[in-house]
Scaffold this active site. Structure first.
Site: not given
Length: 466
Positions: A74, A149, A173
């Site tokens: 990520k 996210s 997220s």
């Protein structure tokens, strides 16, 4: 014809260990897909040269739980020599000279990094539409966003650009984008993992966890994540471990609570979409048919909105931005950071105390159940750009209206997973959420596997077959 991405993560790991599949071939397959499907916005950076160099440095025989498995960081995880922008124009030229512990640990486990999955700016929002690059798009419906996210990671798994992914979840997220695009997202208990434990920050919200296409794959990746530090246990056998083994067995008869109540109901306009409600009802019926005792959870949370506003602003206050950086970040980020830095020590201490009280109440309220079933999301996937042009306060409220069932799990420190169970009239997956007891990941994975067997295979989005 079976393509490599048709194989589950577990099957790929097994094929690598048996020598039936070479890391170079598997990595080349995923690099090709990552570079072809740029319209999905799954990747902030693809790094083929670094991936090939990494393959040349792998030990010749399997070593480590993820030997030869292509993964991606990520874009909040620093990796030496690879641009790491945190989804922000303020870090557009940032190339770290040292890797974060998670990146180094994944290397030690034998994984092959192929790049960075896209995220919202500093991971602060539940949608992945940063101004620095193209938005992450729902591969089922390209006009819609992917949630956030960890939006890029979820898209990559759903579209077959990665076999699985490692995300982070501070308020949903992992689960929000996974539910949006129809894959399984697991948020572990606070303290479960050696890296990304939730104890890395005062609020205890954010944990690392797997995004996968099945309970078995999620369990395998969770076992690998737990085994990333010398003080954790070793898996019992290659490709085995407490959590993947749990996903491979039938659960005993369990007590399941069901609620469509969210802790935001008294403060925001929460309206549950009919498809989301139907997903809960169908899941509840399946669990009952499987012999579990399914009853109303009768949950009445209170005082949540105020404490979460404090925690979220406080978490933003720690983002390392200078005054000059504020001109480069997005309006919502600047607002959250400034609001967070205005909090007094007393404000923060009161918020943390309220959070711990909410944690105790929620665990007590759910204590009669082995797991609690809730909706995953309250609304269907939202069009790209929906959150633009609003005040920061309204943007925050819109995210709550979309995903009101997520952040309370982080505050309570509980494990939870979202998984697709039904489909809407257009064939788009619709997910439900299971929340476990503290340390209850094995029960959740076992239940998820049972539900997968009842549900049957879901179709894939169009990119999968191209």
């Amino acid at each position: 014809m079976t393509r490599l991405h048709d194989l589950s993560l577990a099957a790929q790991v097994d094929a690598l260990r048996r020598g039936e599949l070479a890391p170079a071939d598997l990595t080349a397959h995923y690099l090709d897909r990552a570079e072809r499907f740029t319209d999905l916005g799954a990747f902030a950076e693809v790094s083929p040269d670094a991936a090939r160099q990494r393959i040349s440095e792998l030990p010749p025989s399997p070593r480590g739980a993820l030997w030869g498995v292509p993964l991606a960081d990520k874009d909040l995880v620093a990796r030496a020599g690879v641009p790491t922008r945190y989804g922000s124009r303020s870090r557009a030229d940032h190339v770290p000279t040292a890797s974060d512990p998670l990146a180094a640990a994944l290397d030690a486990a034998g994984a092959v990094n192929i790049g960075k999955t896209s995220t919202s700016e500093f991971g602060l929002t539940g949608f992945t539409e940063p101004l620095i690059h193209a938005p992450a798009r729902d591969p089922w419906r390209l006009s819609a966003g992917a949630g956030g996210s960890s939006g890029g990671a979820a898209v990559a798994v759903a579209a077959g650009l990665l076999p699985a992914a490692v995300g982070s979840d501070g308020g949903g997220s992992i689960r929000i984008p996974s539910a949006t695009v129809g894959v399984l997202g697991l948020k572990p208990s606070r303290g479960r993992l050696p890296l990304g434990s939730g104890f890395d920050s005062p609020d205890g919200l954010s944990v690392t966890g797997p995004i996968a296409r099945s309970a078995e794959d999620a369990g395998l990746l969770l076992d690998a994540l737990i085994d990333l530090a010398p003080f954790s246990y070793a898996t019992t056998a290659p490709g085995g471990g407490p959590f993947v083994d749990a996903a491979r067995r039938e659960p005993r008869e369990l007590r399941i609570g069901v609620t469509t109540v969210s802790p935001w109901d008294d403060d925001e306009d929460i309206a549950l979409d009919p498809d989301a409600r139907a997903a809960v009802e169908v899941t509840s019926a399946w669990l009952s048919d499987a012999g579990h005792a399914v009853t109303d959870a009768d949950w009445h949370p209170w005082g949540y909105a105020e404490l979460f506003h404090v925690l979220w602003r406080a978490s933003a206050a720690r983002v390392p931005l200078t005054d000059d950086d504020m001109d480069l970040v997005e309006p919502l980020t600047a607002w959250l950071v400034r609001e967070g830095r205005r909090l007094s020590a007393l404000d923060l201490l009161n918020g943390l105390a309220a959070a711990r009280a909410f944690e105790r109440r929620t665990i007590a309220d759910f204590s009669a159940f082995d797991a609690v079933l809730t909706p995953a999301l309250a609304q269907p996937p939202q069009p790209v750009g929906s959150y633009a042009g609003h005040s920061p306060q309204r943007t925050f409220a819109m995210q709550v209206e979309y995903a009101p069932y997520s952040s309370f799990v982080n505050v309570a420190g509980l494990p939870a997973l979202t998984m697709p169970v039904t489909a809407d009239a257009e064939g788009h997956p619709v997910s439900a959420q299971l929340v476990g007891r503290p340390g209850g990941e094995a029960v959740l994975l076992s239940l998820a596997s049972q539900l997968e067997a009842r549900r049957g295979p879901l179709p894939h989005p169009p990119a999968w077959i191209d």
